[in-house]
Design a protein around this motif. Structure first.
Motif, PDB file in Angstrom:
ATOM      1  N   VAL A 247       0.845  -1.199   0.000  1.00 54.05           N
ATOM      2  CA  VAL A 247       0.000   0.000   0.000  1.00 54.05           C
ATOM      3  C   VAL A 247       0.875   1.242   0.000  1.00 54.05           C
ATOM      4  O   VAL A 247       2.055   1.187   0.346  1.00 54.05           O
ATOM      5  CB  VAL A 247      -0.939   0.019   1.220  1.00 54.05           C
ATOM      6  CG1 VAL A 247      -1.889  -1.148   1.175  1.00 54.05           C
ATOM      7  CG2 VAL A 247      -0.139   0.032   2.508  1.00 54.05           C
ATOM      8  N   TYR A 248       0.292   2.361  -0.357  1.00 54.93           N
ATOM      9  CA  TYR A 248       1.009   3.633  -0.329  1.00 54.93           C
ATOM     10  C   TYR A 248       1.148   4.091   1.123  1.00 54.93           C
ATOM     11  O   TYR A 248       0.318   3.740   1.969  1.00 54.93           O
ATOM     12  CB  TYR A 248       0.246   4.684  -1.134  1.00 54.93           C
ATOM     13  CG  TYR A 248       0.341   4.463  -2.617  1.00 54.93           C
ATOM     14  CD1 TYR A 248       1.458   4.937  -3.308  1.00 54.93           C
ATOM     15  CD2 TYR A 248      -0.650   3.783  -3.304  1.00 54.93           C
ATOM     16  CE1 TYR A 248       1.557   4.728  -4.672  1.00 54.93           C
ATOM     17  CE2 TYR A 248      -0.551   3.579  -4.655  1.00 54.93           C
ATOM     18  CZ  TYR A 248       0.570   4.056  -5.354  1.00 54.93           C
ATOM     19  OH  TYR A 248       0.673   3.847  -6.686  1.00 54.93           O
ATOM     20  N   PRO A 249       2.149   4.892   1.419  1.00 49.98           N
ATOM     21  CA  PRO A 249       2.338   5.321   2.815  1.00 49.98           C
ATOM     22  C   PRO A 249       1.112   6.031   3.375  1.00 49.98           C
ATOM     23  O   PRO A 249       0.817   5.933   4.553  1.00 49.98           O
ATOM     24  CB  PRO A 249       3.526   6.282   2.750  1.00 49.98           C
ATOM     25  CG  PRO A 249       4.223   5.982   1.479  1.00 49.98           C
ATOM     26  CD  PRO A 249       3.214   5.396   0.532  1.00 49.98           C
ATOM     27  N   ARG A 250       0.384   6.758   2.522  1.00 49.66           N
ATOM     28  CA  ARG A 250      -0.757   7.505   3.062  1.00 49.66           C
ATOM     29  C   ARG A 250      -2.060   6.730   2.938  1.00 49.66           C
ATOM     30  O   ARG A 250      -3.132   7.294   3.129  1.00 49.66           O
ATOM     31  CB  ARG A 250      -0.868   8.861   2.361  1.00 49.66           C
ATOM     32  CG  ARG A 250       0.194   9.825   2.841  1.00 49.66           C
ATOM     33  CD  ARG A 250       0.212  11.065   2.020  1.00 49.66           C
ATOM     34  NE  ARG A 250      -1.068  11.766   2.080  1.00 49.66           N
ATOM     35  CZ  ARG A 250      -1.337  12.844   1.377  1.00 49.66           C
ATOM     36  NH1 ARG A 250      -0.420  13.351   0.580  1.00 49.66           N
ATOM     37  NH2 ARG A 250      -2.505  13.421   1.452  1.00 49.66           N
ATOM     38  N   PHE A 251      -1.960   5.446   2.660  1.00 53.36           N
ATOM     39  CA  PHE A 251      -3.157   4.601   2.599  1.00 53.36           C
ATOM     40  C   PHE A 251      -3.881   4.660   3.942  1.00 53.36           C
ATOM     41  O   PHE A 251      -3.255   4.609   5.001  1.00 53.36           O
ATOM     42  CB  PHE A 251      -2.728   3.153   2.296  1.00 53.36           C
ATOM     43  CG  PHE A 251      -3.873   2.191   2.250  1.00 53.36           C
ATOM     44  CD1 PHE A 251      -4.636   2.050   1.106  1.00 53.36           C
ATOM     45  CD2 PHE A 251      -4.200   1.407   3.354  1.00 53.36           C
ATOM     46  CE1 PHE A 251      -5.688   1.165   1.068  1.00 53.36           C
ATOM     47  CE2 PHE A 251      -5.262   0.526   3.326  1.00 53.36           C
ATOM     48  CZ  PHE A 251      -6.001   0.402   2.176  1.00 53.36           C
ATOM     49  N   ARG A 252      -5.214   4.794   3.884  1.00 46.22           N
ATOM     50  CA  ARG A 252      -5.959   4.908   5.138  1.00 46.22           C
ATOM     51  C   ARG A 252      -6.620   3.590   5.485  1.00 46.22           C
ATOM     52  O   ARG A 252      -7.703   3.273   5.011  1.00 46.22           O
ATOM     53  CB  ARG A 252      -7.001   6.013   5.049  1.00 46.22           C
ATOM     54  CG  ARG A 252      -6.416   7.383   4.827  1.00 46.22           C
ATOM     55  CD  ARG A 252      -7.429   8.447   5.123  1.00 46.22           C
ATOM     56  NE  ARG A 252      -8.590   8.339   4.259  1.00 46.22           N
ATOM     57  CZ  ARG A 252      -8.727   8.964   3.108  1.00 46.22           C
ATOM     58  NH1 ARG A 252      -7.776   9.760   2.687  1.00 46.22           N
ATOM     59  NH2 ARG A 252      -9.805   8.816   2.385  1.00 46.22           N
ATOM     60  N   GLY A 253      -5.886   2.775   6.279  1.00 44.27           N
ATOM     61  CA  GLY A 253      -6.443   1.500   6.725  1.00 44.27           C
ATOM     62  C   GLY A 253      -6.918   1.604   8.153  1.00 44.27           C
ATOM     63  O   GLY A 253      -7.214   2.704   8.642  1.00 44.27           O
ATOM     64  N   ARG A 254      -6.928   0.502   8.848  1.00 41.61           N
ATOM     65  CA  ARG A 254      -7.432   0.452  10.223  1.00 41.61           C
ATOM     66  C   ARG A 254      -6.567   1.325  11.139  1.00 41.61           C
ATOM     67  O   ARG A 254      -5.355   1.365  11.024  1.00 41.61           O
ATOM     68  CB  ARG A 254      -7.386  -1.025  10.668  1.00 41.61           C
ATOM     69  CG  ARG A 254      -8.131  -1.350  11.882  1.00 41.61           C
ATOM     70  CD  ARG A 254      -7.259  -1.320  13.105  1.00 41.61           C
ATOM     71  NE  ARG A 254      -6.636  -2.581  13.397  1.00 41.61           N
ATOM     72  CZ  ARG A 254      -5.662  -2.696  14.296  1.00 41.61           C
ATOM     73  NH1 ARG A 254      -5.195  -1.631  14.905  1.00 41.61           N
ATOM     74  NH2 ARG A 254      -5.143  -3.867  14.527  1.00 41.61           N
ATOM     75  N   HIS A 255      -7.234   2.032  12.085  1.00 41.49           N
ATOM     76  CA  HIS A 255      -6.536   2.984  12.956  1.00 41.49           C
ATOM     77  C   HIS A 255      -5.576   2.299  13.901  1.00 41.49           C
ATOM     78  O   HIS A 255      -5.727   1.136  14.242  1.00 41.49           O
ATOM     79  CB  HIS A 255      -7.524   3.745  13.832  1.00 41.49           C
ATOM     80  CG  HIS A 255      -8.753   4.190  13.128  1.00 41.49           C
ATOM     81  ND1 HIS A 255      -9.684   3.319  12.659  1.00 41.49           N
ATOM     82  CD2 HIS A 255      -9.199   5.421  12.820  1.00 41.49           C
ATOM     83  CE1 HIS A 255     -10.658   3.986  12.085  1.00 41.49           C
ATOM     84  NE2 HIS A 255     -10.387   5.270  12.163  1.00 41.49           N
TER      85      HIS A 255
END
Ligand code: SF4
Ligand code: SF4
Ligand code: SF4
Ligand code: SF4
Ligand code: FES
Lengths: 823, 178
Positions: B59-67
């Protein structure tokens, strides 16, 4: 001083022509009439005149070269005001930058975050940048200002609100500012904790998070909670409150400013005793006595058993109704007792019934003063009551009247009053001799001889003459604030007559701005009375078809075996009734005691067969009546805790099981029935009451109030007060803190009263008693212990003890004379 | 306006009606061959299937996955002070914070208060990242984990302990320029 008449002036605010009452401060007028917000910190109209401490409110007034403080400039005719010019903007930004110089960046951990005027003003009017890089001032934080309030001095913006409140509103003179300039900080004298009956108000006043409530600390953010408006029913003052609710729990109580009721303040009981709703001691399921102990049972079993026991007792049932009962519950209980059981023995007044005619005369709509009248009258006479204990919030109102409106305060009481030092004159009489004193005062006003009556009251004849002179000189608008104890006890009817004569002498009937205002013993005593929850009245204070037994006689009949069952609706006779001894016998003899209670108070714990959980005031719906005849609405704010059920529904179900269904499907149906059946409530509806209530005595329907005999009455001479020959007269009082709710609230537990023995310095010296030591008070073989408290203005020859406390209560003593000695 | 059925008639354009001849042959084979050219042309591009779950896309570094909630590395205290700002910012209203006061004996976070309860209902979260932006202490960040399916809705309410814990398996991160 009579109410100020409103004269309108017109001025221009930001180019708009607005009309505002003369004398109003610009900041208020702009917001209220011009829809322009002038930001403020230190100003709040309810604290009193402005001091202009923070300079947040600067505005431009044409014709005045310098910026003016909008909170301290009164509107005048033709004034032209600008609130959004570049000069004003620059000034606002500068003031905010200055205020924020020493303010820490605490928002995330600060309890005020989200509802903070400093955040709002900084966001709305601030420049957004600070040039200050030097270190800020530091204090130890957070510190306990009192067991209820935490202070964080770093956050304080020195607006003086709290200090002004303490010195000018509550007049307890405890909060002060120490040091000067940037070193100034808020503290109490000598660092003592700020303990006062109204201390909690400063939490709501502080415009930043410097003063926070310790019980509420960190419990929730404004967006986590919902505000639910209702009425505090912990005392007859019935302040309007708003509950902060999160997850069906009340987390705090805020004031819901109502000029006609509470003037925007709350007492600490009202502010913190909500905790009692969520404590483990609270009864939240039906209990039944089994093998001598109360055990939880199912609702079905409890209701069935209660119905069986009641139908067995039938007409041999008596009922005592406590002051926290709503009108709806009162109506359904009278149905249960009168229609379903065929008994007439129901009473909501402790200490015996008053003649119906006198009740009507005392409650006549033309004779009722309102709460704001206390603030604007020419003179207020306190008769046999102590506002700070009996209806706390009225104490603040009286102080305001004296301070800002020149009200002449006159006090006639047996116990020294907290208001004595604000009074134009205070007189003392022997406990229980209010009747004789009222008669003496009436005679003095009429120019008749009063010395012998004064003597019978155990009062000083000069005092009576002085009070009469003051009353005569004061002016027309006189309010008599009287306590129910004047019309309790063996000479209650004579007491009522003497009071009515006094009112007649002053011409209070039909007088605007004056009249009688009662402080009853229970929160909703007035409503219950008007609904006929009395042995000698039917609904609407009509004649009762059959007169039943009053509370005193119910006790006697139970003890003698003439009654066998007792219903206690929010009432504990061992706490509320004058004689413990009688009620111990009565309860011991009763075969069935069915209690609706929230806490296991003495009578419930020892004697109840079945206990139904009582709803707390945040769970109740219904209506109550304020002592000044304002019908107010309670709204359910949280879900009922535990197994608790609606009490009105329970009363209806019991009656139905006993074969006489009141056909009440919802609580509002019962309310509608009440508005329909009480002639002088006709036309009211829950919608009309809304959030502020309505004084029924001001409506047209009040004309249908039943007629009453008019004063003057002939009085029979009162018996002479017992003279203290070595022994002391016994007086009793109920402290503001004497309630099961206060006892159950963890935060207030430190205030719950232990017995204290109030005694005059002269008696203390004679008996060799020093302040704070334990003394024994004895009469006829009974005795109680308490801490001696020497009060400077206590009358010589009298000792005062608390009643309505679970242990060592004054009700254990027979009196009227007691012996006091060191334990 | 009344509906006019005539207007909605779709015109179908058909080929020559009569079969046979060279045109017919072309129609039978020519178009098919043209299609096959594209098909076989792809053969030399090799296989591009990713063998998920054995294999994962970085994933990209700024991917927004689980907190993820964070602690201070030195003191081990939680960065979160329970201020509820994330809960206020959340458009899905799926964060619940109940704060409590730190005591000297029981210190959880660096400030006066800490989050006694911190829950995110991930079945409602829309992964907008507003909570991360709102947090004044960088206590909450959007992690990289995206494998959040579960057989039970209530298991998707993540507690503070779950959010503080390191994910069991790290999601591969896309390298610079990849
Ligand atoms: S403590 Fe609050 S109310 Fe008191 S002076 Fe400071 S900011 Fe004002
Ligand atoms: S004065 Fe009475 S009604 Fe008002 S808040 Fe206090 S207890 Fe409640
Ligand atoms: S990512 Fe967006 S929706 Fe999800 S918890 Fe954060 S703020 Fe709420
Ligand atoms: S995660 Fe950040 S924004 Fe949310 S409560 Fe904790 S400190 Fe506040
Ligand atoms: S609000 Fe006017 S000076 Fe503070």
């Amino acid at each position: 001083m009579p109410r100020p008449t409103e004269k309108l002036v017109s001025l221009t605010i930001d180019g708009n022509e607005v009309q505002a009452p003369a004398g109003m401060m610009l900041a208020d007028a702009a917001l209220k009439y011009g829809d322009v917000e002038i930001p403020v910190f230190c100003y709040d109209a309810k604290i009193g005149p402005p001091v202009g401490a923070c300079r947040m409110c600067l505005v431009e007034v044409e014709g005045i070269p310098k910026l003016q403080a909008g909170c301290s400039v009164a509107v005048t005719d033709g004034m032209v005001v600008h609130t959004d010019t570049p000069t004003v903007k620059a000034a606002q930004e500068a003031v905010l930058e200055f205020i924020l110089i020493n303010h820490p960046l605490d928002c995330p951990v600060c309890d005020k975050g989200g509802e903070c005027p400093l955040q709002d003003n900084a966001f709305g009017w601030g420049g957004g940048l600070s040039r200050f890089i030097e270190p800020k001032r530091h204090f130890e934080k957070p510190l306990a200002l009192s067991p209820l309030i935490a202070i964080d001095r770093e956050r304080c913006i020195l607006c003086y609100r709290c200090v002004r409140y303490s010195q000018e509103v509550a007049e307890d003179d405890q909060l002060v500012l120490e040091e000067r300039g940037a070193d100034t900080f808020v503290t109490t004298f000598d660092g003592h904790p700020y303990v006062a009956p109204f201390s909690g108000n400063i939490v709501e006043l502080c415009p930043v998070g410097a003063l926070t409530s310790r019980p509420y600390r960190f419990r929730a953010r404004p967006w986590d909670i919902e505000q639910a408006g209702s009425v505090c029913t912990l005392c007859p003052a019935q302040c309007n409150v708003s509950f902060s609710v999160r997850d069906e729990r009340v987390l705090r109580v805020l004031g819901r400013d109502h000029e006609g009721v509470d003037d925007g303040w709350l007492c600490d009981k009202g502010r913190f005793a909500y905790q009692a709703i969520h404590v483990d001691q609270r009864i939240t399921e039906p209990l039944m006595r089994d093998g001598g102990e109360l055990r939880p049972v199912t609702w079905e079993l409890a209701i069935e058993t209660a119905a069986k026991l009641l139908s067995h007792a039938g007409a041999k049932t008596g009922a005592l109704v406590g002051g926290e009962t709503t009108n709806e519950e009162g109506l359904l209980l009278t149905h249960l007792v009168r229609e379903a059981l065929g008994s007439n023995d129901i009473d909501s007044r402790p200490g015996g019934a008053l003649e119906l005619e006198l009740l009507r005369a005392l409650n006549a709509p033309t004779l009722q003063a309102s709460v704001p009248d206390l603030q604007y009258a020419h003179a207020v006479l306190l008769l046999d009551c102590e506002p700070v204990d009996d209806a706390p919030i009225l104490d603040l109102r009286l102080r305001k009247g004296v301070r800002h409106h020149g009200v002449k305060l006159l006090i006639a009481s047996s116990r020294p009053s907290a208001l004595d030092e604000r009074a134009a004159h205070s007189a003392r009489f022997a406990p229980g001799c209010g009747e004789a004193f009222a008669a003496a005062l009436g005679a003095a006003l009429a120019g008749k001889p009063s010395a012998s009556l004064a003597q019978a009251a155990g009062a000083d004849a000069d005092d009576v003459a002085a009070l009469a002179a003051q009353l005569r000189e004061a002016g027309e608008e006189v309010v008599i604030l009287w306590g129910e104890r004047l019309t309790a006890g063996p000479r209650r009817n004579e007491g009522a007559r003497a009071l009515l004569n006094l009112a007649d002498e002053l011409g209070l009937d039909g007088r605007d701005g004056g009249g009688l205002l009662e402080i009853p013993s229970g929160t909703n005593s007035r409503g219950l009375r008007e609904l006929g929850v009395l042995p000698n009245a039917s609904i609407g204070l009509g004649d009762a078809p059959t007169v039943g037994r009053d509370s005193q006689q119910i006790g006697e009949a139970l003890a003698a075996g003439d009654l066998s069952a007792l219903i206690l609706l929010h009432s504990d006779p061992l706490l509320d009734q004058p004689s413990s001894e009688l009620w111990q016998r009565a309860l011991g003899k009763a075969s069935t005691v069915i209690a609706h209670a929230a806490f296991l108070t003495p009578a419930v714990l020892e004697h109840a067969n079945i206990v139904f959980p009582a709803e707390s005031y945040a769970e109740k719906e219904g209506t109550v009546v304020h002592p000044d005849s304002r019908v107010q609405r309670l709204r359910r704010s949280i879900a009922r805790q535990g197994e608790t059920r609606a009490e009105w529904a329970l009363l209806a179900e019991l009656a139905a099981l006993l074969g006489n269904d009141p056909k009440a499907l919802t609580c509002s149906m019962v309310s509608a029935r009440i508005f329909d059946q009480v002639p002088f409530y006709n036309g009211l509806s829950l919608d009309l009451l809304g959030g502020v209530g309505i004084r029924w005595s001001e409506r047209q329907a009040a004309a249908s109030f039943p007629g009453a005999p008019s004063a003057p009455f002939t009085l029979d001479p009162p018996p002479a007060a017992s003279s203290p020959n070595g022994l002391l007269r016994l007086g009793s009082f109920r402290s503001i803190w004497a309630s099961p709710e206060v006892e159950a609230s963890p935060a207030l537990a430190f205030l719950h009263p232990r017995q204290r023995v109030e005694i005059s310095p002269a008696d203390a010296e004679r008996l060799g008693i020093s302040n704070g030591e334990i003394v024994t008070v004895a009469s006829n073989g009974d005795s109680v212990n308490g801490l001696a408290q020497i009060r400077a203005n206590a009358p010589v020859g009298t000792v005062f003890l608390q009643s309505s406390i679970p242990q060592q209560s004054a009700a254990l003593l027979g009196g009227p004379m007691v012996e006091v000695k060191r334990a | 306006m009344a509906w006019d059925p005539e207007k909605d008639v779709i015109e179908v354009v058909r080929g020559p009606q009569k079969a046979g001849g060279a045109g017919g042959l072309y129609r039978a084979f020519g178009e098919t061959l043209r299609g096959l050219k594209t098909t076989f042309g792809q053969l030399r591009m090799g296989v591009d299937t990713i063998q998920y779950p054995e294999q994962k896309i970085p994933v990209y570094p700024r991917f927004r996955g689980r907190h993820q909630l964070h602690r201070f590395e030195d003191s081990g205290l939680e960065k979160c002070v329970g201020c509820s700002l994330c809960a206020a910012a959340c458009p899905a209203d799926c964060i619940r914070v109940v704060a409590a006061e730190n005591t000297p004996e029981h210190r959880v976070s660096a400030g006066e208060r800490y989050a006694a309860v911190y829950e995110i209902n991930l079945s409602r979260c829309i992964f907008c990242g507003y909570c991360e932006i709102a947090c004044p202490f960088d206590a909450i960040t959007m992690g990289h984990e995206y494998e959040l399916s579960d057989a039970n809705r209530s298991d998707l309410i993540f507690t503070k302990e779950m959010l503080l814990a390191e994910p069991i398996e790290r999601t591969p991160l896309r390298a610079e320029g990849e």
